[in-house]
Design an enzyme around this catalytic site. Sequence first.
Site, PDB file in Angstrom:
ATOM      1  N   LYS A   1       0.824  -1.262   0.024  1.00 23.76           N
ATOM      2  CA  LYS A   1      -0.039   0.098   0.019  1.00 23.76           C
ATOM      3  C   LYS A   1       0.873   1.282   0.034  1.00 23.76           C
ATOM      4  O   LYS A   1       0.547   2.058  -0.732  1.00 23.76           O
ATOM      5  CB  LYS A   1      -0.822   0.108   1.169  1.00 23.76           C
TER       6      LYS A   1
ATOM      7  N   ARG B   1      -9.968   0.878   8.200  1.00 29.42           N
ATOM      8  CA  ARG B   1      -9.514  -0.423   8.422  1.00 29.42           C
ATOM      9  C   ARG B   1     -10.752  -1.219   9.287  1.00 29.42           C
ATOM     10  O   ARG B   1     -10.534  -2.450   9.528  1.00 29.42           O
ATOM     11  CB  ARG B   1      -8.335  -0.626   9.299  1.00 29.42           C
TER      12      ARG B   1
ATOM     13  N   ARG C   1      11.356  -5.149   5.342  1.00 25.45           N
ATOM     14  CA  ARG C   1      11.128  -3.803   5.034  1.00 25.45           C
ATOM     15  C   ARG C   1      12.008  -2.706   5.735  1.00 25.45           C
ATOM     16  O   ARG C   1      12.181  -3.026   6.841  1.00 25.45           O
ATOM     17  CB  ARG C   1       9.631  -3.605   5.378  1.00 25.45           C
TER      18      ARG C   1
ATOM     19  N   ARG D   1      10.875  -1.114  11.511  1.00 24.33           N
ATOM     20  CA  ARG D   1       9.735  -0.906  12.441  1.00 24.33           C
ATOM     21  C   ARG D   1       9.878  -2.097  13.375  1.00 24.33           C
ATOM     22  O   ARG D   1       9.867  -3.385  13.126  1.00 24.33           O
ATOM     23  CB  ARG D   1       8.290  -1.180  11.914  1.00 24.33           C
TER      24      ARG D   1
ATOM     25  N   ARG E   1      -1.405  -8.874  13.408  1.00 23.96           N
ATOM     26  CA  ARG E   1      -1.798  -7.931  12.467  1.00 23.96           C
ATOM     27  C   ARG E   1      -2.543  -8.347  11.227  1.00 23.96           C
ATOM     28  O   ARG E   1      -3.531  -7.930  10.792  1.00 23.96           O
ATOM     29  CB  ARG E   1      -0.724  -7.270  11.854  1.00 23.96           C
TER      30      ARG E   1
HETATM   31  P1  ADP Z   1       0.963  -1.875   7.608  1.00 19.63           P
HETATM   32  O1  ADP Z   1       1.770  -0.956   6.687  1.00 19.63           O
HETATM   33  O2  ADP Z   1       1.784  -2.983   7.986  1.00 19.63           O
HETATM   34  O3  ADP Z   1      -0.443  -2.151   7.061  1.00 19.63           O
HETATM   35  P2  ADP Z   1       0.430   0.561   9.215  1.00 19.63           P
HETATM   36  O4  ADP Z   1       1.765   1.223   9.112  1.00 19.63           O
HETATM   37  O5  ADP Z   1      -0.747   0.791   8.295  1.00 19.63           O
HETATM   38  O6  ADP Z   1       0.831  -1.056   9.041  1.00 19.63           O
HETATM   39  O7  ADP Z   1      -0.113   0.341  10.549  1.00 19.63           O
HETATM   40  C1  ADP Z   1       0.811   0.119  11.678  1.00 19.63           C
HETATM   41  C2  ADP Z   1      -0.230  -0.084  13.194  1.00 19.63           C
HETATM   42  O8  ADP Z   1      -0.892   1.303  13.241  1.00 19.63           O
HETATM   43  C3  ADP Z   1      -1.254  -0.924  12.951  1.00 19.63           C
HETATM   44  O9  ADP Z   1      -1.038  -2.385  13.007  1.00 19.63           O
HETATM   45  C4  ADP Z   1      -2.605  -0.416  13.848  1.00 19.63           C
HETATM   46  O10 ADP Z   1      -2.082  -0.817  15.339  1.00 19.63           O
HETATM   47  C5  ADP Z   1      -2.184   0.922  13.690  1.00 19.63           C
HETATM   48  N1  ADP Z   1      -3.197   1.556  12.776  1.00 19.63           N
HETATM   49  C6  ADP Z   1      -2.703   2.175  11.502  1.00 19.63           C
HETATM   50  N2  ADP Z   1      -3.935   2.658  10.937  1.00 19.63           N
HETATM   51  C7  ADP Z   1      -4.991   2.021  11.659  1.00 19.63           C
HETATM   52  C8  ADP Z   1      -6.251   2.144  11.314  1.00 19.63           C
HETATM   53  N3  ADP Z   1      -6.942   2.864  10.164  1.00 19.63           N
HETATM   54  N4  ADP Z   1      -7.243   1.826  12.309  1.00 19.63           N
HETATM   55  C9  ADP Z   1      -6.664   1.059  13.361  1.00 19.63           C
HETATM   56  N5  ADP Z   1      -5.416   0.870  13.748  1.00 19.63           N
HETATM   57  C10 ADP Z   1      -4.476   1.376  12.662  1.00 19.63           C
HETATM   58  P1  ADP Z   2       2.157  -1.827   3.213  1.00 19.06           P
HETATM   59  O1  ADP Z   2       2.135  -0.492   3.214  1.00 19.06           O
HETATM   60  O2  ADP Z   2       1.076  -2.352   2.425  1.00 19.06           O
HETATM   61  O3  ADP Z   2       2.073  -2.298   4.475  1.00 19.06           O
HETATM   62  P2  ADP Z   2       4.871  -1.795   1.963  1.00 19.06           P
HETATM   63  O4  ADP Z   2       4.284  -0.686   0.788  1.00 19.06           O
HETATM   64  O5  ADP Z   2       5.431  -1.155   3.117  1.00 19.06           O
HETATM   65  O6  ADP Z   2       3.372  -2.375   2.591  1.00 19.06           O
HETATM   66  O7  ADP Z   2       5.490  -2.840   1.356  1.00 19.06           O
HETATM   67  C1  ADP Z   2       6.027  -3.845   2.489  1.00 19.06           C
HETATM   68  C2  ADP Z   2       7.549  -4.298   1.840  1.00 19.06           C
HETATM   69  O8  ADP Z   2       7.344  -5.099   0.848  1.00 19.06           O
HETATM   70  C3  ADP Z   2       8.307  -3.275   1.967  1.00 19.06           C
HETATM   71  O9  ADP Z   2       9.677  -3.426   2.092  1.00 19.06           O
HETATM   72  C4  ADP Z   2       8.145  -2.813   0.061  1.00 19.06           C
HETATM   73  O10 ADP Z   2       9.383  -2.529  -0.369  1.00 19.06           O
HETATM   74  C5  ADP Z   2       8.171  -4.356  -0.110  1.00 19.06           C
HETATM   75  N1  ADP Z   2       6.987  -4.492  -1.579  1.00 19.06           N
HETATM   76  C6  ADP Z   2       6.111  -3.530  -1.794  1.00 19.06           C
HETATM   77  N2  ADP Z   2       5.166  -4.186  -2.986  1.00 19.06           N
HETATM   78  C7  ADP Z   2       5.850  -5.363  -3.393  1.00 19.06           C
HETATM   79  C8  ADP Z   2       5.912  -5.846  -4.402  1.00 19.06           C
HETATM   80  N3  ADP Z   2       4.791  -6.053  -5.278  1.00 19.06           N
HETATM   81  N4  ADP Z   2       6.767  -6.954  -4.623  1.00 19.06           N
HETATM   82  C9  ADP Z   2       7.964  -7.332  -3.710  1.00 19.06           C
HETATM   83  N5  ADP Z   2       8.162  -6.504  -2.610  1.00 19.06           N
HETATM   84  C10 ADP Z   2       7.126  -5.513  -2.588  1.00 19.06           C
END
Ligand code: ADP
Ligand code: ADP
Length: 215
Positions: free
Chosen positions: A13, A88, A127, A161, A172
């Site tokens: 994302k 979410r 990551r 992270r 998660r």
């Molecule tokens: P990821 O990139 O792995 O999807 P995020 O960086 O978006 O994770 O979120 C990290 C943490 O922040 C989540 O595990 C949750 O605890 C909190 N969080 C982020 N966005 C939301 C949301 N929209 N609602 C509730 N908790 C959230």
């Molecule tokens: P999210 O925001 O959904 O939690 P990220 O964009 O942070 O996910 O991506 C998670 C990890 O995977 C990062 O280290 C990113 O560089 C890598 N990544 C993202 N998209 C891809 C893909 N299509 N193929 C392989 N690795 C990816």
Amino acid sequence: MILVMFGPPGAGKGTQAQLIQKVLGLVQLSTGDMLRAAKNAGTAIGLKAKEAMESGQLVTDEIVVGIIADRISEDDCKNGFILDGFPRTVAQAEALDKMLTEKGLKLSHVIEMEVDDVVIVERVSGRFTCASCNEGYHDSFKPTKVEGTCDECGGTEFIRRPDDNAETVSSRLKAYHEQTAPLLPYYKEQGVLRTVDGMASIDEVSRQINEVLTV
Ligand code: ADP
Ligand code: ADP
Ligand code: ZN
């Protein structure tokens, strides 16, 4: 244009939101980044969110809805924005619809990145992000061009992270399947759901998203 990037943790994302931001100039609003900033700054919101974030649970709807309501009212969101990691829960989606309706706005697309659970651990465990400009990287799938130097800003400090460990990731993922995936039929019914193959390479996912955006 108002976009929602949708998918499990590590789906890509943030990576795709950063690419869209660069090309279309829409601001990326990541609730995860905002909550981490609040937590690091030790604000009241940060303190309330800390425990849930560290254990891989969702932060309360009240907190994240409040953060987003304030943020989308700022000037730089006037021409549109990309929501990354919000909504979410169904309650968050309903609150978002209400906020947008009050402003005379409407969601353009919800872009779902479909990724198998088995790939998620590999994605998040490699990551890291630039400490200066927040550009996202991956040890195997998106390394920096020059080792130890950010491609975007030349920074040399990077962050991993604490919640990107196998144990927290499984909580998660559970939260995603139980609380977030039920939004898919909600958005399908609204006719805004667009699904792309999140298992493909970063470039291929970006190509599929561009196709959605130009239709
Ligand atoms: P990821 O990139 O792995 O999807 P995020 O960086 O978006 O994770 O979120 C990290 C943490 O922040 C989540 O595990 C949750 O605890 C909190 N969080 C982020 N966005 C939301 C949301 N929209 N609602 C509730 N908790 C959230
Ligand atoms: P999210 O925001 O959904 O939690 P990220 O964009 O942070 O996910 O991506 C998670 C990890 O995977 C990062 O280290 C990113 O560089 C890598 N990544 C993202 N998209 C891809 C893909 N299509 N193929 C392989 N690795 C990816
Ligand atoms: Zn950087």
